[in-house]
Motif scaffolding. Sequence first.
Motif, PDB file in Angstrom:
ATOM      1  N   GLN A   1     -27.813  35.980 -24.824  1.00 31.89           N
ATOM      2  CA  GLN A   1     -28.080  34.642 -24.301  1.00 31.89           C
ATOM      3  C   GLN A   1     -28.940  34.697 -23.036  1.00 31.89           C
ATOM      4  O   GLN A   1     -29.735  33.794 -22.784  1.00 31.89           O
ATOM      5  CB  GLN A   1     -26.773  33.921 -24.024  1.00 31.89           C
ATOM      6  CG  GLN A   1     -26.088  33.391 -25.278  1.00 31.89           C
ATOM      7  CD  GLN A   1     -26.976  32.472 -26.086  1.00 31.89           C
ATOM      8  OE1 GLN A   1     -27.150  32.675 -27.280  1.00 31.89           O
ATOM      9  NE2 GLN A   1     -27.572  31.468 -25.478  1.00 31.89           N
ATOM     10  N   CYS A   2     -28.792  35.742 -22.237  1.00 29.93           N
ATOM     11  CA  CYS A   2     -29.692  35.910 -21.081  1.00 29.93           C
ATOM     12  C   CYS A   2     -31.118  36.164 -21.550  1.00 29.93           C
ATOM     13  O   CYS A   2     -32.079  35.608 -21.007  1.00 29.93           O
ATOM     14  CB  CYS A   2     -29.205  37.054 -20.201  1.00 29.93           C
ATOM     15  SG  CYS A   2     -27.719  36.676 -19.244  1.00 29.93           S
TER      16      CYS A   2
ATOM     17  N   ILE B   1     -33.467  33.219 -22.622  1.00 26.80           N
ATOM     18  CA  ILE B   1     -34.212  32.435 -21.628  1.00 26.80           C
ATOM     19  C   ILE B   1     -35.710  32.675 -21.781  1.00 26.80           C
ATOM     20  O   ILE B   1     -36.533  31.803 -21.470  1.00 26.80           O
ATOM     21  CB  ILE B   1     -33.725  32.790 -20.209  1.00 26.80           C
ATOM     22  CG1 ILE B   1     -32.258  32.399 -20.045  1.00 26.80           C
ATOM     23  CG2 ILE B   1     -34.563  32.106 -19.147  1.00 26.80           C
ATOM     24  CD1 ILE B   1     -31.642  32.838 -18.733  1.00 26.80           C
TER      25      ILE B   1
ATOM     26  N   ILE C   1     -37.898  30.107 -23.541  1.00 28.40           N
ATOM     27  CA  ILE C   1     -38.445  28.973 -22.790  1.00 28.40           C
ATOM     28  C   ILE C   1     -39.780  29.361 -22.162  1.00 28.40           C
ATOM     29  O   ILE C   1     -40.705  28.553 -22.071  1.00 28.40           O
ATOM     30  CB  ILE C   1     -37.453  28.529 -21.692  1.00 28.40           C
ATOM     31  CG1 ILE C   1     -36.081  28.207 -22.305  1.00 28.40           C
ATOM     32  CG2 ILE C   1     -37.993  27.331 -20.927  1.00 28.40           C
ATOM     33  CD1 ILE C   1     -35.001  27.931 -21.277  1.00 28.40           C
TER      34      ILE C   1
ATOM     35  N   LEU D   1     -35.739  24.834 -24.466  1.00 29.64           N
ATOM     36  CA  LEU D   1     -35.095  24.531 -23.179  1.00 29.64           C
ATOM     37  C   LEU D   1     -33.751  23.852 -23.392  1.00 29.64           C
ATOM     38  O   LEU D   1     -32.742  24.221 -22.766  1.00 29.64           O
ATOM     39  CB  LEU D   1     -36.010  23.641 -22.336  1.00 29.64           C
ATOM     40  CG  LEU D   1     -35.435  23.139 -21.008  1.00 29.64           C
ATOM     41  CD1 LEU D   1     -35.164  24.308 -20.079  1.00 29.64           C
ATOM     42  CD2 LEU D   1     -36.363  22.123 -20.362  1.00 29.64           C
ATOM     43  N   ILE D   2     -33.720  22.868 -24.291  1.00 26.66           N
ATOM     44  CA  ILE D   2     -32.471  22.143 -24.564  1.00 26.66           C
ATOM     45  C   ILE D   2     -31.432  23.072 -25.196  1.00 26.66           C
ATOM     46  O   ILE D   2     -30.271  23.110 -24.780  1.00 26.66           O
ATOM     47  CB  ILE D   2     -32.741  20.927 -25.466  1.00 26.66           C
ATOM     48  CG1 ILE D   2     -33.643  19.912 -24.735  1.00 26.66           C
ATOM     49  CG2 ILE D   2     -31.442  20.287 -25.913  1.00 26.66           C
ATOM     50  CD1 ILE D   2     -34.094  18.765 -25.602  1.00 26.66           C
TER      51      ILE D   2
ATOM     52  N   VAL E   1     -31.288  26.536 -25.406  1.00 25.34           N
ATOM     53  CA  VAL E   1     -30.874  27.681 -24.598  1.00 25.34           C
ATOM     54  C   VAL E   1     -30.022  27.233 -23.418  1.00 25.34           C
ATOM     55  O   VAL E   1     -28.979  27.827 -23.118  1.00 25.34           O
ATOM     56  CB  VAL E   1     -32.109  28.471 -24.113  1.00 25.34           C
ATOM     57  CG1 VAL E   1     -31.705  29.539 -23.111  1.00 25.34           C
ATOM     58  CG2 VAL E   1     -32.824  29.104 -25.302  1.00 25.34           C
ATOM     59  N   THR E   2     -30.448  26.167 -22.734  1.00 26.65           N
ATOM     60  CA  THR E   2     -29.686  25.681 -21.584  1.00 26.65           C
ATOM     61  C   THR E   2     -28.300  25.198 -22.006  1.00 26.65           C
ATOM     62  O   THR E   2     -27.293  25.490 -21.345  1.00 26.65           O
ATOM     63  CB  THR E   2     -30.438  24.536 -20.882  1.00 26.65           C
ATOM     64  OG1 THR E   2     -31.739  24.994 -20.490  1.00 26.65           O
ATOM     65  CG2 THR E   2     -29.688  24.073 -19.650  1.00 26.65           C
ATOM     66  N   GLY E   3     -28.236  24.458 -23.117  1.00 24.76           N
ATOM     67  CA  GLY E   3     -26.940  23.965 -23.590  1.00 24.76           C
ATOM     68  C   GLY E   3     -25.977  25.095 -23.908  1.00 24.76           C
ATOM     69  O   GLY E   3     -24.808  25.080 -23.496  1.00 24.76           O
TER      70      GLY E   3
ATOM     71  N   ASN F   1     -26.091  28.262 -22.814  1.00 30.65           N
ATOM     72  CA  ASN F   1     -25.758  29.059 -21.635  1.00 30.65           C
ATOM     73  C   ASN F   1     -24.792  28.336 -20.704  1.00 30.65           C
ATOM     74  O   ASN F   1     -23.960  28.971 -20.058  1.00 30.65           O
ATOM     75  CB  ASN F   1     -27.037  29.437 -20.883  1.00 30.65           C
ATOM     76  CG  ASN F   1     -27.807  30.546 -21.588  1.00 30.65           C
ATOM     77  OD1 ASN F   1     -27.307  31.139 -22.538  1.00 30.65           O
ATOM     78  ND2 ASN F   1     -29.013  30.818 -21.136  1.00 30.65           N
ATOM     79  N   VAL F   2     -24.902  27.007 -20.628  1.00 31.56           N
ATOM     80  CA  VAL F   2     -23.939  26.259 -19.827  1.00 31.56           C
ATOM     81  C   VAL F   2     -22.543  26.398 -20.426  1.00 31.56           C
ATOM     82  O   VAL F   2     -21.556  26.644 -19.709  1.00 31.56           O
ATOM     83  CB  VAL F   2     -24.350  24.776 -19.731  1.00 31.56           C
ATOM     84  CG1 VAL F   2     -23.217  23.937 -19.182  1.00 31.56           C
ATOM     85  CG2 VAL F   2     -25.581  24.627 -18.845  1.00 31.56           C
TER      86      VAL F   2
ATOM     87  N   HIS G   1     -21.201  16.079 -21.067  1.00 29.36           N
ATOM     88  CA  HIS G   1     -21.809  17.065 -21.966  1.00 29.36           C
ATOM     89  C   HIS G   1     -21.440  16.770 -23.419  1.00 29.36           C
ATOM     90  O   HIS G   1     -22.284  16.836 -24.318  1.00 29.36           O
ATOM     91  CB  HIS G   1     -21.345  18.474 -21.569  1.00 29.36           C
ATOM     92  CG  HIS G   1     -22.174  19.563 -22.166  1.00 29.36           C
ATOM     93  ND1 HIS G   1     -22.662  20.629 -21.455  1.00 29.36           N
ATOM     94  CD2 HIS G   1     -22.633  19.764 -23.432  1.00 29.36           C
ATOM     95  CE1 HIS G   1     -23.352  21.427 -22.236  1.00 29.36           C
ATOM     96  NE2 HIS G   1     -23.344  20.925 -23.451  1.00 29.36           N
TER      97      HIS G   1
END
Length: 366
Positions: free
Chosen positions: A200-201, A204, A207, A223-224, A226-228, A230-231, A336
């Motif tokens: 998951q790192c 990034i 993006i 972006l949506i 990967v960010t979702g 990883n959060v 979320h």
Amino acid sequence: MAAPLHPIVYWAQKAETITLRVDLKDVKDPEIQLTKKSLTFKGVGIGAAGLNSYQFTLEFLKEVDPEGSAYRITDREVNFVLMKVGASVQWPKLTLPENKEPWLKIDFDKWTVEDDSEDDELRRKAEFEKDQLKQIEKQLTECEAEAYADFKKMYLCLYNFIQFIGFSYIFIYLLVNFVIKGQGMKQAYSGVIFPLSLCQCLSILEIIHPLVGLVKTGAVAPLIQVTGRNVVLFAVIRNEARIESEPIVCYLFLVWSSIELVRYPFYMLTSIGQESVVISWLRYTLWIPLYPAGLLSEILTLWTAIPFYEVTQRFCIKLPNVLNISFDMVTYLYIHIAAILIAAPTMMSHMWRQRQKRFGSKKKIH
């Protein structure tokens, strides 16, 4: 097949002769064919590319006399003296107009001009050198573009392959130990949390790839996604130890890895200009059950985490404080979940349009 090597050939002329100087050292027994309209040379010697086989062919602008011409081989070069046929006049150039060879240069030390032709020859020299510079710049540009294309293919192929290996390990480990063998939640979680976090790192980079031009797709979708993810992984799951004991977490990891088992091979083949019909079909079909399962698993994971964060109040910032801001983790988890529910129809519609575009029925033209 590699292009033949050409030696540097210098030419000059007098009223009745053409002189050629082939810049090759230590030439032994060259093959030379001279006719009225052309000269072909093949030989092994030391030139610009070191000791190698060199060759060239010149198609003359006018005729020469093979019988009256001669050549001489020295340790430093090969010299030709070619007799012109007909009137003793200056040739405007050595070869036919369409033949512009970068390795053919004017030997100004031996050049003899008549009347007022010196300015014309200097102009021709300047034009010739300008053409050479343009050709060199073009070759450098082409080499740089080719090197960049090769690097891009190698990098993207390697990146997608590494991600495929990582998610394959996660999927197989969970399938064998958690699903089939019924391993405990904490053991299953401990077995996959490090490789999953690493993958998951690395994601990034997906993006960054479109932002720097490595891929042609947009940066908004990765972006949506990967960010979702990883959060959920780093901010929610990894900061609350009690969630590790919840079965929904391993089911979430299993669904995530299932999706990537097809996505990364698809991108890996695309990066090298290849395609597999089977992988393409799976890429645009397996999302139909897996995406809803993934979204549902994320929602259930976040819902499971809410009671824990209500008790611990982790990440909560209350007023008053120096920054004069407040943040409530539990409220964020509700937001979320709402965002997933709102975005889900749009995401599913987009994927369905992509599938229809790729595999939709074709209408015949009557």
